[in-house]
Design a protein around this motif. Sequence first.
Motif, PDB file in Angstrom:
ATOM      1  N   PHE A 290       3.322  23.674   1.022  1.00 48.34           N
ATOM      2  CA  PHE A 290       4.570  22.959   1.308  1.00 48.34           C
ATOM      3  C   PHE A 290       4.389  21.445   1.400  1.00 48.34           C
ATOM      4  N   LEU A 291       3.366  21.012   2.150  1.00 48.08           N
ATOM      5  CA  LEU A 291       3.204  19.579   2.409  1.00 48.08           C
ATOM      6  C   LEU A 291       2.949  18.774   1.130  1.00 48.08           C
ATOM      7  N   PRO A 292       1.999  19.176   0.259  1.00 47.82           N
ATOM      8  CA  PRO A 292       1.820  18.410  -0.982  1.00 47.82           C
ATOM      9  C   PRO A 292       3.081  18.351  -1.846  1.00 47.82           C
ATOM     10  N   ALA A 293       3.832  19.460  -1.897  1.00 50.28           N
ATOM     11  CA  ALA A 293       5.056  19.483  -2.712  1.00 50.28           C
ATOM     12  C   ALA A 293       6.087  18.511  -2.158  1.00 50.28           C
ATOM     13  N   LEU A 294       6.263  18.519  -0.849  1.00 54.08           N
ATOM     14  CA  LEU A 294       7.257  17.631  -0.229  1.00 54.08           C
ATOM     15  C   LEU A 294       6.872  16.169  -0.402  1.00 54.08           C
ATOM     16  N   ILE A 295       5.590  15.862  -0.202  1.00 54.91           N
ATOM     17  CA  ILE A 295       5.108  14.492  -0.378  1.00 54.91           C
ATOM     18  C   ILE A 295       5.347  14.031  -1.812  1.00 54.91           C
ATOM     19  N   SER A 296       5.095  14.909  -2.750  1.00 51.02           N
ATOM     20  CA  SER A 296       5.248  14.571  -4.160  1.00 51.02           C
ATOM     21  C   SER A 296       6.701  14.238  -4.492  1.00 51.02           C
ATOM     22  N   TYR A 297       7.638  15.004  -3.929  1.00 49.83           N
ATOM     23  CA  TYR A 297       9.058  14.740  -4.179  1.00 49.83           C
ATOM     24  C   TYR A 297       9.517  13.431  -3.544  1.00 49.83           C
ATOM     25  N   ILE A 298       9.077  13.185  -2.321  1.00 44.67           N
ATOM     26  CA  ILE A 298       9.444  11.923  -1.655  1.00 44.67           C
ATOM     27  C   ILE A 298       8.926  10.742  -2.469  1.00 44.67           C
ATOM     28  N   ALA A 299       7.693  10.867  -2.983  1.00 44.82           N
ATOM     29  CA  ALA A 299       7.112   9.780  -3.787  1.00 44.82           C
ATOM     30  C   ALA A 299       7.900   9.566  -5.076  1.00 44.82           C
ATOM     31  N   LEU A 300       8.409  10.646  -5.679  1.00 44.12           N
ATOM     32  CA  LEU A 300       9.183  10.490  -6.914  1.00 44.12           C
ATOM     33  C   LEU A 300      10.494   9.755  -6.648  1.00 44.12           C
ATOM     34  N   ILE A 301      11.132  10.052  -5.518  1.00 45.68           N
ATOM     35  CA  ILE A 301      12.349   9.301  -5.151  1.00 45.68           C
ATOM     36  C   ILE A 301      12.017   7.820  -5.007  1.00 45.68           C
ATOM     37  N   TYR A 302      10.861   7.522  -4.417  1.00 54.00           N
ATOM     38  CA  TYR A 302      10.457   6.126  -4.232  1.00 54.00           C
ATOM     39  C   TYR A 302      10.151   5.463  -5.576  1.00 54.00           C
ATOM     40  N   ILE A 303       9.518   6.198  -6.493  1.00 55.24           N
ATOM     41  CA  ILE A 303       9.251   5.652  -7.835  1.00 55.24           C
ATOM     42  C   ILE A 303      10.561   5.285  -8.521  1.00 55.24           C
ATOM     43  N   VAL A 304      11.545   6.162  -8.404  1.00 51.29           N
ATOM     44  CA  VAL A 304      12.870   5.891  -8.982  1.00 51.29           C
ATOM     45  C   VAL A 304      13.478   4.641  -8.338  1.00 51.29           C
ATOM     46  N   HIS A 305      13.298   4.514  -7.015  1.00 51.15           N
ATOM     47  CA  HIS A 305      13.809   3.335  -6.306  1.00 51.15           C
ATOM     48  C   HIS A 305      13.139   2.064  -6.831  1.00 51.15           C
ATOM     49  N   LEU A 306      11.830   2.122  -7.049  1.00 46.36           N
ATOM     50  CA  LEU A 306      11.118   0.947  -7.576  1.00 46.36           C
ATOM     51  C   LEU A 306      11.597   0.596  -8.982  1.00 46.36           C
ATOM     52  N   GLU A 307      11.842   1.605  -9.822  1.00 45.80           N
ATOM     53  CA  GLU A 307      12.378   1.354 -11.162  1.00 45.80           C
ATOM     54  C   GLU A 307      13.734   0.649 -11.070  1.00 45.80           C
ATOM     55  N   ALA A 308      14.557   1.096 -10.121  1.00 41.93           N
ATOM     56  CA  ALA A 308      15.878   0.473  -9.943  1.00 41.93           C
ATOM     57  C   ALA A 308      15.745  -0.964  -9.463  1.00 41.93           C
ATOM     58  N   LEU A 309      14.779  -1.218  -8.561  1.00 35.61           N
ATOM     59  CA  LEU A 309      14.561  -2.591  -8.075  1.00 35.61           C
ATOM     60  C   LEU A 309      14.068  -3.491  -9.207  1.00 35.61           C
ATOM     61  N   LYS A 310      13.134  -2.973 -10.016  1.00 38.11           N
ATOM     62  CA  LYS A 310      12.590  -3.780 -11.115  1.00 38.11           C
ATOM     63  C   LYS A 310      13.694  -4.209 -12.080  1.00 38.11           C
ATOM     64  N   ALA A 311      14.616  -3.296 -12.357  1.00 32.12           N
ATOM     65  CA  ALA A 311      15.677  -3.586 -13.337  1.00 32.12           C
ATOM     66  C   ALA A 311      16.964  -4.064 -12.665  1.00 32.12           C
ATOM     67  N   ASN A 312      16.937  -4.208 -11.322  1.00 33.69           N
ATOM     68  CA  ASN A 312      18.110  -4.655 -10.562  1.00 33.69           C
ATOM     69  C   ASN A 312      19.333  -3.776 -10.867  1.00 33.69           C
ATOM     70  N   MET A 313      19.129  -2.449 -10.831  1.00 28.83           N
ATOM     71  CA  MET A 313      20.221  -1.522 -11.132  1.00 28.83           C
ATOM     72  C   MET A 313      21.130  -1.351  -9.916  1.00 28.83           C
ATOM     73  N   GLU A 314      22.335  -0.895 -10.180  1.00 29.87           N
ATOM     74  CA  GLU A 314      23.281  -0.540  -9.130  1.00 29.87           C
ATOM     75  C   GLU A 314      23.561   0.955  -9.213  1.00 29.87           C
ATOM     76  N   GLY A 315      24.179   1.496  -8.162  1.00 32.34           N
ATOM     77  CA  GLY A 315      24.565   2.899  -8.180  1.00 32.34           C
ATOM     78  C   GLY A 315      25.975   3.063  -8.702  1.00 32.34           C
ATOM     79  N   LEU A 316      26.452   4.311  -8.685  1.00 35.09           N
ATOM     80  CA  LEU A 316      27.839   4.584  -9.059  1.00 35.09           C
ATOM     81  C   LEU A 316      28.753   4.314  -7.872  1.00 35.09           C
ATOM     82  N   GLU A 317      30.041   4.200  -8.152  1.00 37.52           N
ATOM     83  CA  GLU A 317      31.003   3.875  -7.094  1.00 37.52           C
ATOM     84  C   GLU A 317      31.186   5.070  -6.167  1.00 37.52           C
TER      85      GLU A 317
END
Length: 864
Positions: free
Chosen positions: A327-354
């Motif tokens: 359980f723990l490695p799987a959960l950590i891996s998912y949290i890290a993927l959300i963070y990777i997506v966040h970093l991609e959004a920061l790099k490209a200065n993306m916005e979310g949907l309304e």
Amino acid sequence: MTEDNKRSTQSQVDLEDMVASSDSGSRNPLGAPGKLLVGVAAAWSLFQLWIASPLPFMAGVGVFNATEARSIHLAFALFLAFMAYPATKRSPRDRIPLQDWVLAILAASAGAYMFVFYEQLADRPGAPILQDVIVGVTGLILLLEATRRALGPPLMIIASIFIFYSLAGPWMPGILAHRGVSLYGLVNHQWLTTQGVFGIALGVSTSFVFLFVLFGALLDKAGAGNYFIKVAFSLLGHYKGGPAKAAVVASGMTGLISGSSIANTVTTGTFTIPMMKRVGFSSEKAGAVEVSSSVNGQIMPPVMGAAAFLMVEYVGISYVEVIKHAFLPALISYIALIYIVHLEALKANMEGLESSNPPKPLVRKVIGFLGGLLLMMVVALGVYYGLGWLKPVLGDATPWVVAVALSVVYVALLKLGANYPELELDDPNEPIYTLPQTRPTVLVGLQYILPVIVLIWCLMVERLSPGLSAFWATVFMIFIMLTQRPIMHAFRGRGDLGKDLREGCLDLWTGLVTGARNMIGIGIATATAGIIVGAVSQTGVGLVLADVVEILSMGNLMLILFFTAILSLILGMGLPTTANYIVVSALLAPVIVQLGEQNGLLVPLIAVHLFVFYFGIMADVTPPVGLASFAAAAVSGGDPIRTGFQAFYYSLRTAALPFLFIFNTDLLLIDVAPLQGVLIFVVATIAMLIFAAATQGYMITRNRWYESILLLLVAFTLFRPGFWMDIIHDPYRSVPPSEFVEAYGNVDEDSTLRLQVKGEDAFGDPLTTYMTLPVAEGETGEDRLLNLGLELIVEDGRAIVDMVTYGSQASDLGFDFDQEIVEIQAPVGRWPKELMWIPALLLFALVVLAQRRRRPPETTEATA
């Protein structure tokens, strides 16, 4: 516009063909053959529900032993494989050719042979007659052909090589040579016993996997898949890169119940990928995020692409223990993927949907979140301890009372959901500019959570078997499918009872058929993988492989792990996850454990099996064959190879985790106290986020090259603080063999000794290995050794094993006569290894300060 619609419709058809050809079979014949195909699939599902239930034992009819059930299970799988999967790309999809009817009947007959002639076969064990051999050879050939149709050539070729190797042993070169197996011996081992095709893997498919796949199919058909996607978007869609974060969460929730990364990619990706592109992700990156999150669904308990149930059998621990470790490695891996997506959004200065949610102050959001979390915890504690109090009071009536209470909760949730509009199935080709509101979206489908709660309750609290737990969860799911529409419409005042019941029955029928068709590939894969496992046990090739790996790696454990990872990736390119795990774990898991012991690293078996499994699923991502990447590219319109490389780049965290938990088993919560487990989770999550920032080259602002190196160093130290502490202070002191008895008497009861033992292997060759010696009961060293079942002769400074009591703990540990204990390592008191976290966090703080100074003035948003 018409052209776009035509193109998107064609793309959708291609996607459905891709999923069908890989998961459920792409043939849908018309007329009576089509009805027969659907009817046999539904009958398979009903058969599996019957043997999993208590009903056969209550009624006294229809009771099958494990071997008979496996035989019937394989017969269904083989029949449906020839009916549902065309022989070639040019074969008809709308009808079943005559030769496929013949092959389907022959294959099903060969599969059911063990069931039909069970008593006769039991009367002549190990002595097959000509009839047995003819049936066995026919069965093996048709099983290989079914494998080629359902899973492609790779697994079929590998299984064929192992059959050839079994027969051609005397003519093999060098160390590969063995005495050979006769045709009669081969058929007996592979088809007439539980050592080959009808072995553990097919048994797990029969007993556990089918029910979980069926449960997932019913849950999805009831509307839970759409509900998970809508909830994820309503919660996360308005954040930076929100659709990508929603894709990760939706794929994670779908992965809880799905055993296929390709189906997961298409199911959620059809909606998430267009939205990711809309907020600024390129086609390749949008596809890669979906692939990474969907493939990670297979490491998420409780199903784990069927591997969790196989680990129960192969490792010899309970299902709950497997879930705890995974359980723990799987959960950590998912949290890290959300963070990777966040970093991609920061790099490209993306916005979310309304967002459609009314604006709320931050304080109200935090109070609402904490209040909901507290309410959930109170309800969980109330249910747990309430039922714990009720069971002794109510006795045998407890299940009925719980069923009534569950029904009341279910009706109450439907009443709550009836106050909000139904969730619509969105058209993936239509643009979505605003997100659904969170509150109505969450509340309208809470009933879908109840079967999952029933499943987890039966597994974790009642400690029922996985099969029986899935049965009760599926029964409740069937009840929901039949009743949710009439009750919901009645609360809304616009119900048509007859129509609603018909639609519920139709959904149930479709779910039963879909579950069975999704199981064809898994059933065939586990049976064919059994050929490989059977050949390994019959020829002893596993021992040969151990020698080959040891020679290639020169005894270096890191190289052994690296070779294992590469082999898992290569095999995974052509094998489904389940088959890949069975093959690689059968061939290499014992090798890693054995060579680890010889090199002084005592690796728990579950860690090795998870290591193999993680790299097996990575193959679904890895170019050039990663099927999930091709599926995502078909949705996004991007290049599949570039999508695969980008997905592999995002999945580096999943590739790093297995190496980390081999050397630091705390990540698998092995021998860890609850509070220590919470601390490990927090620190490991921080470490994985830092690792993600290092590999993505961005944290607060773009990393300089040395900052990425420092961040990797920090992440490594947080993951494995013992590496540095062992350099500073050796955790063991060496004790002379002559003082072994005294040292064993002085060591604490909850501690262990590490021993280096010299002796001979099964072939009489010299062998030096390490083992961990637990402390047995007793006041003195002599008493403890006696209770352990071990007697020593200590003379001339040497400790020789003189006697090992049969069936004792010492015998189980691997002690044998005339072994010499050449080194004893006793634990010493030292600083806790976790102190190394302090300098690592200080170094991380310096990197953060340096990046904050370089951050552009207009960037004010935090990175959390």
